[in-house]
Design a protein around this motif. Sequence first.
Motif, mmCIF file in Angstrom:
data_model
loop_
_atom_site.group_PDB
_atom_site.id
_atom_site.type_symbol
_atom_site.label_atom_id
_atom_site.label_comp_id
_atom_site.label_asym_id
_atom_site.label_seq_id
_atom_site.Cartn_x
_atom_site.Cartn_y
_atom_site.Cartn_z
ATOM 1 N N UNK A 54 0.860 -1.332 -0.114
ATOM 2 C CA UNK A 54 -0.046 -0.047 -0.065
ATOM 3 C C UNK A 54 0.972 1.339 -0.053
ATOM 4 N N UNK A 55 2.222 1.251 0.139
ATOM 5 C CA UNK A 55 3.120 2.341 0.198
ATOM 6 C C UNK A 55 3.120 3.321 1.311
ATOM 7 N N UNK A 56 2.457 3.315 2.230
ATOM 8 C CA UNK A 56 2.472 4.128 3.424
ATOM 9 C C UNK A 56 3.628 3.541 4.224
ATOM 10 N N UNK A 57 4.613 4.138 4.262
ATOM 11 C CA UNK A 57 5.810 3.469 4.953
ATOM 12 C C UNK A 57 6.215 4.116 6.333
ATOM 13 N N UNK A 58 5.561 5.014 6.518
ATOM 14 C CA UNK A 58 5.639 5.667 7.818
ATOM 15 C C UNK A 58 4.764 7.066 7.980
ATOM 16 N N UNK A 59 4.774 7.629 9.055
ATOM 17 C CA UNK A 59 4.028 8.843 9.101
ATOM 18 C C UNK A 59 4.609 9.896 8.275
ATOM 19 N N UNK A 60 5.877 9.956 8.434
ATOM 20 C CA UNK A 60 6.586 10.701 7.269
ATOM 21 C C UNK A 60 7.761 9.982 6.702
ATOM 22 N N UNK A 61 8.353 10.150 5.617
ATOM 23 C CA UNK A 61 9.331 9.416 5.042
ATOM 24 C C UNK A 61 10.094 10.511 4.179
ATOM 25 N N UNK A 62 11.292 10.002 3.766
ATOM 26 C CA UNK A 62 12.035 10.670 2.888
ATOM 27 C C UNK A 62 11.505 10.093 1.400
ATOM 28 N N UNK A 63 11.360 10.912 0.671
ATOM 29 C CA UNK A 63 10.810 10.608 -0.972
ATOM 30 C C UNK A 63 11.948 10.897 -1.619
ATOM 31 N N UNK A 64 12.656 9.833 -2.073
ATOM 32 C CA UNK A 64 13.957 9.681 -2.799
ATOM 33 C C UNK A 64 13.785 10.211 -4.379
ATOM 34 N N UNK A 65 12.771 10.391 -4.700
ATOM 35 C CA UNK A 65 12.410 11.057 -6.138
ATOM 36 C C UNK A 65 12.319 12.706 -6.228
ATOM 37 N N UNK A 66 11.741 12.861 -5.130
ATOM 38 C CA UNK A 66 11.407 14.460 -4.878
ATOM 39 C C UNK A 66 12.759 15.109 -4.002
ATOM 40 N N UNK A 67 13.501 14.213 -3.422
ATOM 41 C CA UNK A 67 14.853 14.721 -2.552
ATOM 42 C C UNK A 67 13.953 15.709 -1.362
ATOM 43 N N UNK A 68 13.014 15.084 -0.662
ATOM 44 C CA UNK A 68 12.468 15.626 0.501
ATOM 45 C C UNK A 68 11.561 14.898 1.347
ATOM 46 N N UNK A 69 11.400 15.051 2.597
ATOM 47 C CA UNK A 69 10.357 14.398 3.520
ATOM 48 C C UNK A 69 9.132 14.669 3.065
ATOM 49 N N UNK A 70 8.167 13.737 3.068
ATOM 50 C CA UNK A 70 6.571 13.991 2.736
ATOM 51 C C UNK A 70 5.998 13.329 4.147
ATOM 52 N N UNK A 71 4.888 13.760 4.195
ATOM 53 C CA UNK A 71 3.801 13.222 5.149
ATOM 54 C C UNK A 71 2.792 12.639 4.612
ATOM 55 N N UNK A 72 2.383 11.470 5.284
ATOM 56 C CA UNK A 72 1.610 10.239 4.623
ATOM 57 C C UNK A 72 0.230 10.872 3.947
ATOM 58 N N UNK A 73 -0.124 12.011 4.695
ATOM 59 C CA UNK A 73 -1.575 12.355 4.180
ATOM 60 C C UNK A 73 -1.523 13.768 3.662
ATOM 61 N N UNK A 74 -0.441 14.464 3.590
ATOM 62 C CA UNK A 74 -0.476 15.831 2.961
ATOM 63 C C UNK A 74 -0.592 16.208 1.627
ATOM 64 N N UNK A 75 -1.490 17.342 1.162
ATOM 65 C CA UNK A 75 -1.696 17.214 -0.331
ATOM 66 C C UNK A 75 -1.727 18.747 -0.475
ATOM 67 N N UNK A 76 -0.829 19.286 -0.904
ATOM 68 C CA UNK A 76 -0.827 20.699 -1.171
ATOM 69 C C UNK A 76 -1.707 21.371 -2.084
ATOM 70 N N UNK A 77 -2.096 20.528 -2.968
ATOM 71 C CA UNK A 77 -2.919 20.839 -4.256
ATOM 72 C C UNK A 77 -4.329 21.317 -3.468
ATOM 73 N N UNK A 78 -4.657 20.883 -2.317
ATOM 74 C CA UNK A 78 -6.032 21.017 -1.864
ATOM 75 C C UNK A 78 -5.935 22.174 -0.804
ATOM 76 N N UNK A 79 -7.125 22.562 -0.463
ATOM 77 C CA UNK A 79 -7.406 23.661 0.680
ATOM 78 C C UNK A 79 -8.069 23.219 1.685
ATOM 79 N N UNK A 80 -7.897 23.871 2.893
ATOM 80 C CA UNK A 80 -8.611 23.418 4.189
ATOM 81 C C UNK A 80 -10.287 23.669 4.019
ATOM 82 N N UNK A 81 -10.880 23.096 4.503
ATOM 83 C CA UNK A 81 -12.504 23.409 4.679
ATOM 84 C C UNK A 81 -12.831 23.346 6.264
ATOM 85 N N UNK A 82 -13.080 24.546 6.530
ATOM 86 C CA UNK A 82 -13.467 24.612 8.111
ATOM 87 C C UNK A 82 -12.280 25.525 8.566
#
Length: 556
Positions: free
Chosen positions: A106-134
């Motif tokens: 399923x690919x969720x290898x941690x709460x956060x992990x180092x993305x070796x393709x983007x060369x940065x740490x990513x969070x398992x649920x974050x998505x900067x394409x979206x906006x907060x509701x509420x």
Amino acid sequence: MSVTKPLTLVVFLCVFVVATAQRRNKNLPQVQPVEIAQSPKLVVGIVVDQMRYDYLTRFWNHYGDEGFKRMIRDGFNCKNHHFNYAPTSTGPGHASVYTGTTPATHGIIGNNWYDKYQDKEVYCASDDRLFSVGSTSDAGKMSPHRLLTTTITDQLRLHTQKRGKVIAVALKDRGAVLPGGHMANAAYWFEGGDTGKWISSSYYMTDLPQWVKDFNTSGKIQEYKKAWTTLKDIALYTESGTDNNAYEGLFEEETAPTFPHSTPNLLSKTKDFEIIKYTPYGNSLTLDFALEALEHESLGVDSITDFLAISFSSTDYVGHKFGVNSKEIQDTYLRLDLDLARLFNRLDEKVGAGNYTVFLTADHGAINVPAYLRDEQIPSNYLDMEALKSKFIEFQKYKFGTTDVVKNISNYQVFLDHKVIHNLDIDLNDAQEEIARELLGYEQVNQVYTATQMWQNDYTQGIPYILQNGYNQKRSGDVLLVPSPGYTAYHETGSTHGSPMIYDTHVPLLLFGKGVKQGSTVNRTEIPDIAPTMAALMGIAFPNGTTGRPLREVLE
């Protein structure tokens, strides 16, 4: 000859044949309707964050009859239930429960992990394409887009042509987003800070439903900003350690980690709502909100199965701050037991006893505070990752002439720069093995495995089996290290988790309700077995990455 005689004879023969046939039919076995699957009106999936199995047995005599004890009395108890992968943390845990598989798939290898393709740490649920509701903050910019497979909740939506509803609720965003899957009608989580309200993401909606807005402004959240006192006389909490000890963390402005907890930030009604998460009131708040969802989203009102996913997160916050042997953790579970009873009673009223199915498990276990174990002469201590990294840097300089061969060290994994290794004309497998041998020589590192070993072997038991199930070929590192039993990288107060050791893998699995037998087993069962078991019960397709198996002993 009279015409009436032949007619009379014909009528007699017809009556005789019909009567004989009826008598024969009465003697034939009656065909019973065949039921190919159970169809509960509602499935409730409960994940208790950081719940060790022994919390059931340790606090058993304090529990009431309608919470944990009802699940075990009326349902099925898997006593030897385990995570079959590492790392054992919240994101991978929730994903694995609901997908029926492990991070390898399923690919969720941690709460956060180092993305070796983007060369940065990513969070398992974050998505900067979206906006907060509420919310005006970024706390709602979340989605399941990093989850590579379907969930049991996705399969329900697909099976019912989206007529079955899926609602997911948790204090933590990842505790709602991942169980809700890709097709949830809604996922909600709690924004603490000085805000104190339930929010969501534009992935699900453009505006909060009115019932959520009403809940946020009702004053119910503020009611949980109050002193934390014990549910029972603290002298009865003999199953836990002393109330005042050196192994527990402090709330702000506390001088001792003792009851009652009544600091100014806990009592304030206008700010610092984050602190609610660190008390059992966070679980009660979660249930209050989930019950509102049950009511206003009309869950379980018809024959089309709905799904309510609830994650109780405060157990994890309390465990991290005070440890698994604290009076605080005991009080938190006694209060959770009352909340479970409240949930089941409401389900009986709204959905009807026998019309719903519930499962309860955890996303990981936890280690006892190593400082406490150490003082009790049990081999235990802390892994100093910064010292390890400093020593490892010197090794790189000596062995490779540069520190550029390593891009990242996190989640007990070492990520190498394959381009640098190639340019140095070093074989990748040789580099992995050299680094593994170096790390194995460090104190408090117990085992080390390379990515090549994960690729080439098929492990079926022990630590390498657990590591391999957590190893994702595209996302995981080149070298995996395992601390010694009883050792962890953490501070000296409170408990943590993440290892492949049994204290982090052994968690409850309780099921009860429609389609579930009464009983128990001590046979080993594993986290990925939950989703296919529920799919088999409901008669729907398994999540598309499933590697677990239906638990036949559980199902009627």
